[in-house]
Design an enzyme around this catalytic site. Structure first.
Site, PDB file in Angstrom:
ATOM      1  N   GLU A   1       0.829  -1.210   0.000  1.00  0.00           N
ATOM      2  CA  GLU A   1       0.000   0.000   0.000  1.00  0.00           C
ATOM      3  C   GLU A   1       0.864   1.261   0.000  1.00  0.00           C
ATOM      4  O   GLU A   1       2.093   1.197   0.070  1.00  0.00           O
ATOM      5  CB  GLU A   1      -0.951  -0.047   1.207  1.00  0.00           C
TER       6      GLU A   1
ATOM      7  N   GLU B   1      -1.688 -10.191  -5.750  1.00  0.00           N
ATOM      8  CA  GLU B   1      -1.704 -10.999  -6.982  1.00  0.00           C
ATOM      9  C   GLU B   1      -0.954 -10.307  -8.113  1.00  0.00           C
ATOM     10  O   GLU B   1      -0.253 -10.943  -8.902  1.00  0.00           O
ATOM     11  CB  GLU B   1      -3.147 -11.271  -7.434  1.00  0.00           C
TER      12      GLU B   1
ATOM     13  N   CYS C   1      -7.279  -7.640 -10.638  1.00  0.00           N
ATOM     14  CA  CYS C   1      -6.395  -8.817 -10.585  1.00  0.00           C
ATOM     15  C   CYS C   1      -6.928  -9.943 -11.466  1.00  0.00           C
ATOM     16  O   CYS C   1      -6.155 -10.667 -12.097  1.00  0.00           O
ATOM     17  CB  CYS C   1      -6.214  -9.287  -9.146  1.00  0.00           C
TER      18      CYS C   1
END
Ligand code: THU
Length: 161
Positions: A64, A75, A115
């Site tokens: 993050e 992922e 993702c």
């Protein structure tokens, strides 16, 4: 008008004990690598571990940023590493887990929309489906044979021609 049926099937396992030795090892690694997630804003720690066709095992975690949209899911961190370190190598399976200190982390999560799109393109690039093994730190495990199954009617490179 005709109706098109799109079949979707997911295997549901009671817990890690029900998995094959190989799948259990991959999931255990995904659970462990959640420790490396950098998620000070959501506190939602995600780990993803891939077993590659060349025998390598690669891991990724969510990363993050104080500028929230900059953050990247586990992922996509993982797929970017694989594509950069082992270009063209197929991915046999990816195990995904998470540790959420605010909850029990006892049910499977599945990849977010972006993702799913990224996973589908990786399958297309190397022409091999990726098995997804999804769980939390404990409890049920979901397995799908192809990541693409999670994204029916998806947009792909073939639409651009
Ligand atoms: N996240 C992942 O890394 N993978 C997923 O499949 C779902 C969400 C991350 C993004 C963000 O850092 C945090 O989990 C909360 O959404």
């Amino acid at each position: 008008m005709t109706q098109k049926e799109i079949h979707f099937s997911v295997e549901v396992y009671k817990d890690v004990e029900e998995l094959t030795t190989e799948d259990a090892a991959l999931l255990t690694a995904a659970r462990k690598v959640t420790e490396h997630a950098y998620a000070p804003y959501s506190n939602f720690l995600v780990g993803a571990v891939a077993s590659l066709a060349n025998g390598e095992t690669i891991s990724g975690t969510n990363q993050e940023n104080a500028s929230y949209p900059v953050g990247i899911c586990a992922e996509r961190v993982l797929l970017s590493c694989i594509a950069s370190q082992y270009p063209g190598v197929a991915v046999n399976a990816i195990a995904i887990s998470y540790d959420n200190p605010k909850g029990e982390s006892d049910h499977p999560i599945s990849p977010c929309g972006i993702c799913r799109q990224t996973l589908a393109e990786y399958e297309e690039r190397v022409k091999q489906p990726i098995r997804l093994i999804m769980s939390g730190m404990k409890g049920e495990v979901f397995i799908v044979e192809k990541a693409r199954q999670l994204l029916p009617l998806s947009f792909s490179a073939s639409d651009l021609v």
